[in-house]
Design an enzyme around this catalytic site. Structure first.
Site, PDB file in Angstrom:
ATOM      1  N   TYR A  41       0.767  -1.305   0.013  1.00  0.00           N
ATOM      2  CA  TYR A  41      -0.263   0.192  -0.072  1.00  0.00           C
ATOM      3  C   TYR A  41       0.928   1.290   0.006  1.00  0.00           C
ATOM      4  O   TYR A  41       1.994   1.190   0.557  1.00  0.00           O
ATOM      5  CB  TYR A  41      -0.848   0.050   1.326  1.00  0.00           C
ATOM      6  CG  TYR A  41      -2.053  -1.175   1.279  1.00  0.00           C
ATOM      7  CD1 TYR A  41      -3.161  -1.057   0.483  1.00  0.00           C
ATOM      8  CD2 TYR A  41      -1.579  -2.371   1.859  1.00  0.00           C
ATOM      9  CE1 TYR A  41      -4.114  -1.833   0.403  1.00  0.00           C
ATOM     10  CE2 TYR A  41      -2.656  -3.442   1.647  1.00  0.00           C
ATOM     11  CZ  TYR A  41      -3.761  -2.964   1.222  1.00  0.00           C
ATOM     12  OH  TYR A  41      -4.679  -4.221   1.123  1.00  0.00           O
ATOM     13  N   CYS A  42       0.285   2.330  -0.500  1.00  0.00           N
ATOM     14  CA  CYS A  42       0.833   3.649  -0.561  1.00  0.00           C
ATOM     15  C   CYS A  42       1.557   4.155   0.912  1.00  0.00           C
ATOM     16  O   CYS A  42       0.976   3.726   1.691  1.00  0.00           O
ATOM     17  CB  CYS A  42      -0.223   4.735  -0.932  1.00  0.00           C
ATOM     18  SG  CYS A  42       0.347   6.403  -0.755  1.00  0.00           S
ATOM     19  N   PRO A  43       2.731   4.758   1.097  1.00  0.00           N
ATOM     20  CA  PRO A  43       3.687   4.858  -0.173  1.00  0.00           C
ATOM     21  C   PRO A  43       4.779   3.723  -0.401  1.00  0.00           C
ATOM     22  O   PRO A  43       5.959   4.010  -0.731  1.00  0.00           O
ATOM     23  CB  PRO A  43       4.339   6.085   0.377  1.00  0.00           C
ATOM     24  CG  PRO A  43       4.338   6.115   1.761  1.00  0.00           C
ATOM     25  CD  PRO A  43       2.999   4.918   2.172  1.00  0.00           C
ATOM     26  N   GLY A  44       4.276   2.483  -0.026  1.00  0.00           N
ATOM     27  CA  GLY A  44       5.365   1.411  -0.219  1.00  0.00           C
ATOM     28  C   GLY A  44       5.963   1.359  -1.529  1.00  0.00           C
ATOM     29  O   GLY A  44       7.133   1.042  -1.589  1.00  0.00           O
TER      30      GLY A  44
END
Lengths: 132, 75
Positions: free
Chosen positions: B12-15
């Site tokens: 998931y963001c910001p991964g």
């Protein structure tokens, strides 16, 4: 022209706000925007060393979803912001004193120093300030 | 030019962005990274970051439930 620095005050211990602080701090820092995070009030307790995610993060239904779905751990986001960008993290000395803690009680390698609000606000005059 | 693939599907963001940035530190100028991401926000966020910091965006494609985004290290 480089971006103006970003200053974030994190005072809430709610998982959703801690997560958002981690997202904003890490993305700003890796986007060539110097970022400083000031952790105060009950948010300091979130950073206690040695807690599992379940022990560390308390919040509403969305917190539960983030834990269930495996959203990035906020502590990891802060660490990546420091490793990959220009992120400094200051623990509010008043909040530490109230808890009877020192930096040694907090997650290792995240905090640059314990500091006061006056210095932080003085620094923040140079950029934008977000409060969570 | 060599290409490194970062499989950030499921992150998931910001991964995906942070994985890309870590990967860019390990390659040479002119080399390419292909990021595979199922995170909708990354489809706009990664090109935005690439343009902001001065790398080059390559071809992007929507595949089976995820996207392939190519980035060339320019500095």
């Amino acid at each position: 022209m480089s971006a103006s620095p970003l200053f974030i005050v994190l005072a809430s211990p709610e998982h959703e706000k801690v997560q958002l602080a981690g997202m904003i701090a890490s993305v700003a820092a890796v986007s060539e925007r110097p970022t400083q995070l000031f952790v105060s009030m009950a948010a300091v307790a979130i950073f206690q060393k040695g807690l599992s995610a379940g022990e560390r993060y308390k919040g509403g239904a969305f917190s539960g979803l983030m834990l269930e779905k495996g959203a990035p751990d906020a502590m990891e986001l802060f660490a990546q912001g420091k490793m990959l960008g220009e992120l400094s993290i200051v623990a509010c000395s008043m909040a530490l004193d109230i808890q009877g803690w020192t930096l040694d009680d907090l997650v290792e390698d995240l905090f640059d120093e314990a500091g006061g609000l006056t210095k932080f606000l003085s620094d923040a005059e140079a950029g934008e300030l977000i409060v969570l | 030019m060599s290409t490194t693939t970062i499989d950030a599907r499921g992150a998931y963001c910001p991964g995906p962005l942070l994985e890309l940035i870590a990967g860019l530190k390990l390659i040479e100028i002119g080399d390419e990274i292909e990021v595979l991401s199922s995170d909708q926000g990354s489809i706009k966020d990664i090109p935005e970051w690439v343009a902001k910091v001065g790398h080059e965006i390559g071809e992007s494609a929507e595949l089976d439930g995820y996207w392939s985004i190519r980035i060339i290290k320019a500095k």
